[in-house]
Scaffold this motif. Structure first.
Motif, PDB file in Angstrom:
ATOM      1  N   ALA A  35       0.827  -1.213   0.000  1.00 32.68           N
ATOM      2  CA  ALA A  35       0.000   0.000   0.000  1.00 32.68           C
ATOM      3  C   ALA A  35       0.861   1.263   0.000  1.00 32.68           C
ATOM      4  CB  ALA A  35      -0.931  -0.008   1.212  1.00 32.68           C
ATOM      5  N   THR A  89      -5.356   2.380  -2.336  1.00 28.86           N
ATOM      6  CA  THR A  89      -4.369   1.936  -1.344  1.00 28.86           C
ATOM      7  C   THR A  89      -5.025   1.717   0.018  1.00 28.86           C
ATOM      8  OG1 THR A  89      -3.678   4.186  -0.751  1.00 28.86           O
ATOM      9  CG2 THR A  89      -2.441   3.078  -2.506  1.00 28.86           C
ATOM     10  N   LEU A  98       1.181   4.163  -2.891  1.00 27.91           N
ATOM     11  CA  LEU A  98       0.905   5.550  -2.536  1.00 27.91           C
ATOM     12  C   LEU A  98       2.079   6.462  -2.894  1.00 27.91           C
ATOM     13  CD1 LEU A  98      -1.328   7.258  -1.141  1.00 27.91           C
ATOM     14  CD2 LEU A  98      -0.061   6.953   0.969  1.00 27.91           C
TER      15      LEU A  98
END
Length: 192
Positions: A137, A165, A141
């Protein structure tokens, strides 16, 4: 593109590949004389996701439930089970991608030498090897932020990948929100 630029990009990608392979395949748990605790949790989730393959996902009546359920992560696990991908292969694949991209992001700004020094940090190694959901994630990002920094993408469009995310790891909602507010602040400061 001139030869020098191609060569430096080649060196950057080769260095990222070496780093990613080292992170994914060296016996870190053996060297630190301890297992990575989060790996056991992910394995339990992976094994439990077999029921999701057969039963499907519960309907989500509210946005909060969607975000806190981290449904994209569960879908990734369930899809791997459905397609017969082994748990160890999933972890290795995520580790290779996230550590390689993370290295590229750091090396792009600081150079490959400093990237190796900084990326040898035991906390980062633990992130890439053990906390793969957070690594996946946060890497997504950060990649969005790097791409957005070099474009005139409106902040509202950045909310889409930030939301994606957050469906992998809920904490990205906070990180993405803070980064989005910082981007708005920076644009307003630049205008005044």
């Amino acid at each position: 593109m001139n030869g020098e630029s191609r060569r430096s990009r080649g060196v950057l990608f080769l260095a990222a590949l070496v780093y990613a392979l080292a992170v994914a395949f060296l016996p870190w748990a053996e060297w630190r004389r301890a297992e990575f605790v989060d790996v056991a949790n992910y394995e339990r989730q992976f094994l439990a996701s077999e029921g999701l393959v057969q039963g499907g996902f519960a309907t989500v009546d509210e946005v909060v439930g969607l975000l806190t359920g981290e449904y994209l992560w569960r879908l990734i696990l369930a899809s791997c089970v459905r397609f017969g991908i082994e748990f160890a292969s999933l972890l290795t694949g995520i580790t290779l991608v996230t550590s390689g991209v993370g290295f590229l992001l750091v090396a792009r700004s600081l150079g490959t030498g400093w990237a190796f020094v900084l990326m040898a940090n035991p906390i980062l190694l633990d992130l890439y090897i053990s906390q793969v959901r957070s690594a996946l994630a946060s890497t997504l990002l950060l990649t969005v932020f790097v791409l957005a920094a070099n474009s005139r993408v409106r902040t509202v469009w950045l909310s889409i990948p930030i939301a994606v995310t957050a469906l992998i790891h809920t904490s990205m909602t906070v990180l993405g929100g803070v980064a989005g507010l910082a981007r708005i602040w920076a644009r307003r400061s630049a205008l005044s």
